[in-house]
Design a protein around this motif. Structure first.
Motif, PDB file in Angstrom:
ATOM      1  N   ASP A  75       0.822  -1.212   0.000  1.00  0.00           N
ATOM      2  CA  ASP A  75       0.000   0.000   0.000  1.00  0.00           C
ATOM      3  C   ASP A  75       0.856   1.263   0.000  1.00  0.00           C
ATOM      4  N   LYS A  76       1.914   1.277   0.814  1.00  0.00           N
ATOM      5  CA  LYS A  76       2.785   2.463   0.850  1.00  0.00           C
ATOM      6  C   LYS A  76       3.552   2.621  -0.456  1.00  0.00           C
ATOM      7  N   ILE A  77       4.026   1.508  -0.997  1.00  0.00           N
ATOM      8  CA  ILE A  77       4.746   1.562  -2.276  1.00  0.00           C
ATOM      9  C   ILE A  77       3.799   2.047  -3.367  1.00  0.00           C
ATOM     10  N   ALA A  78       2.601   1.505  -3.387  1.00  0.00           N
ATOM     11  CA  ALA A  78       1.603   1.890  -4.390  1.00  0.00           C
ATOM     12  C   ALA A  78       1.261   3.376  -4.270  1.00  0.00           C
ATOM     13  N   PHE A  80       3.146   5.760  -3.108  1.00  0.00           N
ATOM     14  CA  PHE A  80       4.306   6.532  -3.546  1.00  0.00           C
ATOM     15  C   PHE A  80       4.372   6.584  -5.073  1.00  0.00           C
ATOM     16  N   LEU A  81       4.053   5.459  -5.711  1.00  0.00           N
ATOM     17  CA  LEU A  81       4.149   5.372  -7.166  1.00  0.00           C
ATOM     18  C   LEU A  81       2.867   5.777  -7.898  1.00  0.00           C
ATOM     19  N   GLY A  82       1.782   5.954  -7.150  1.00  0.00           N
ATOM     20  CA  GLY A  82       0.526   6.328  -7.780  1.00  0.00           C
ATOM     21  C   GLY A  82      -0.115   5.201  -8.568  1.00  0.00           C
ATOM     22  N   MET A  83      -0.066   4.003  -8.020  1.00  0.00           N
ATOM     23  CA  MET A  83      -0.685   2.846  -8.664  1.00  0.00           C
ATOM     24  C   MET A  83      -1.378   2.006  -7.603  1.00  0.00           C
ATOM     25  N   ASP A  84      -2.097   0.991  -8.022  1.00  0.00           N
ATOM     26  CA  ASP A  84      -2.776   0.167  -7.020  1.00  0.00           C
ATOM     27  C   ASP A  84      -1.846  -0.937  -6.524  1.00  0.00           C
ATOM     28  N   ARG A  85      -2.183  -1.477  -5.369  1.00  0.00           N
ATOM     29  CA  ARG A  85      -1.315  -2.467  -4.709  1.00  0.00           C
ATOM     30  C   ARG A  85      -1.176  -3.745  -5.527  1.00  0.00           C
ATOM     31  N   ARG A  86      -2.217  -4.137  -6.275  1.00  0.00           N
ATOM     32  CA  ARG A  86      -2.126  -5.352  -7.102  1.00  0.00           C
ATOM     33  C   ARG A  86      -1.036  -5.196  -8.162  1.00  0.00           C
ATOM     34  N   THR A  87      -0.927  -3.991  -8.716  1.00  0.00           N
ATOM     35  CA  THR A  87       0.121  -3.727  -9.706  1.00  0.00           C
ATOM     36  C   THR A  87       1.498  -3.835  -9.065  1.00  0.00           C
ATOM     37  N   VAL A  88       1.629  -3.328  -7.852  1.00  0.00           N
ATOM     38  CA  VAL A  88       2.903  -3.432  -7.136  1.00  0.00           C
ATOM     39  C   VAL A  88       3.269  -4.905  -6.940  1.00  0.00           C
ATOM     40  N   TYR A  89       2.315  -5.709  -6.488  1.00  0.00           N
ATOM     41  CA  TYR A  89       2.582  -7.141  -6.307  1.00  0.00           C
ATOM     42  C   TYR A  89       2.978  -7.800  -7.625  1.00  0.00           C
ATOM     43  N   LEU A  91       4.354  -6.351 -10.357  1.00  0.00           N
ATOM     44  CA  LEU A  91       5.684  -5.884 -10.748  1.00  0.00           C
ATOM     45  C   LEU A  91       6.771  -6.523  -9.883  1.00  0.00           C
ATOM     46  N   ALA A  92       6.489  -6.695  -8.603  1.00  0.00           N
ATOM     47  CA  ALA A  92       7.457  -7.337  -7.710  1.00  0.00           C
ATOM     48  C   ALA A  92       7.653  -8.800  -8.086  1.00  0.00           C
ATOM     49  N   ILE A  97      10.338  -4.303 -10.572  1.00  0.00           N
ATOM     50  CA  ILE A  97      10.431  -3.168  -9.654  1.00  0.00           C
ATOM     51  C   ILE A  97      11.375  -3.572  -8.516  1.00  0.00           C
ATOM     52  N   PRO A  98      12.241  -2.659  -8.075  1.00  0.00           N
ATOM     53  CA  PRO A  98      13.212  -3.017  -7.025  1.00  0.00           C
ATOM     54  C   PRO A  98      12.577  -3.038  -5.626  1.00  0.00           C
ATOM     55  N   VAL A  99      12.258  -4.227  -5.159  1.00  0.00           N
ATOM     56  CA  VAL A  99      11.679  -4.415  -3.831  1.00  0.00           C
ATOM     57  C   VAL A  99      12.427  -5.524  -3.112  1.00  0.00           C
ATOM     58  N   PHE A 100      12.165  -5.644  -1.838  1.00  0.00           N
ATOM     59  CA  PHE A 100      12.717  -6.728  -1.034  1.00  0.00           C
ATOM     60  C   PHE A 100      11.683  -7.089   0.018  1.00  0.00           C
ATOM     61  N   ARG A 101      11.929  -8.143   0.722  1.00  0.00           N
ATOM     62  CA  ARG A 101      10.991  -8.583   1.750  1.00  0.00           C
ATOM     63  C   ARG A 101      11.648  -8.549   3.121  1.00  0.00           C
ATOM     64  N   MET A 102      10.859  -8.110   4.090  1.00  0.00           N
ATOM     65  CA  MET A 102      11.235  -8.238   5.504  1.00  0.00           C
ATOM     66  C   MET A 102      10.179  -9.178   6.064  1.00  0.00           C
ATOM     67  N   GLY A 103      10.568 -10.444   6.196  1.00  0.00           N
ATOM     68  CA  GLY A 103       9.582 -11.457   6.562  1.00  0.00           C
ATOM     69  C   GLY A 103       8.623 -11.623   5.408  1.00  0.00           C
ATOM     70  N   ASN A 104       7.341 -11.488   5.672  1.00  0.00           N
ATOM     71  CA  ASN A 104       6.324 -11.613   4.625  1.00  0.00           C
ATOM     72  C   ASN A 104       5.932 -10.275   4.008  1.00  0.00           C
ATOM     73  N   THR A 105       6.526  -9.191   4.484  1.00  0.00           N
ATOM     74  CA  THR A 105       6.140  -7.859   4.030  1.00  0.00           C
ATOM     75  C   THR A 105       7.017  -7.402   2.874  1.00  0.00           C
ATOM     76  N   ILE A 106       6.380  -7.012   1.784  1.00  0.00           N
ATOM     77  CA  ILE A 106       7.109  -6.447   0.650  1.00  0.00           C
ATOM     78  C   ILE A 106       7.505  -5.014   1.026  1.00  0.00           C
TER      79      ILE A 106
END
Length: 132
Positions: A75-78, A80-89, A91-92, A97-106
């Motif tokens: 949600d925070k990434i989305a 920031f980028l002006g897109m919906d969370r499904r798109t972030v998931y 792209l990840a 898209i450059p992301v990483f995970r801390m536990g289960n959190t993108i």
């Protein structure tokens, strides 16, 4: 029990000491450094005192900077980028898209995302990104 200086990461200690020494030895507007005014021995003591003060402040400043840069959650990434969370998931998952995970959190860092966007713009324009 350790004092704060003993718990400091060695790199932070070295950084604080380097900043303190540079501050004491940097010429002032008059062209002379504090060290020139007070002598090397006292300048070294002043640098050690300044280092001790910096050690108290710098770890908090680093933590504040990291926390301001970190975006935990799609949600925070989305947002920031002006897109919906499904798109972030999506792209990840596809590595677009450059992301990483801390536990289960993108997660993503704002600074990394901004560099990634600049790289995308540069590639799209053949290496000559324009501001128009």
């Amino acid at each position: 029990m350790q004092n704060a200086e003993q718990r400091v990461i060695p790199a932070t200690h070295e950084l604080c000491l380097a900043v303190a020494k540079a501050t004491v030895r940097k010429p002032t507007s008059s062209g002379m450094s504090i060290a020139m005014h007070v002598g090397d021995h006292l300048a070294d003591r002043l640098a050690e005192e300044l280092m001790a003060m910096l050690i108290q402040v710098i770890p908090a400043a680093i933590t504040d900077t990291i926390s301001a840069d970190l975006m935990p959650g799609a949600d925070k990434i989305a947002g920031f980028l002006g897109m919906d969370r499904r798109t972030v998931y999506h792209l990840a998952q596809t590595g677009k898209i450059p992301v990483f995970r801390m536990g289960n959190t993108i997660c993503a860092r704002k600074s990394t995302i901004l560099r990634w966007i600049a790289d995308q713009e540069s590639r799209a324009s053949g290496g000559t990104a324009s501001m128009s």
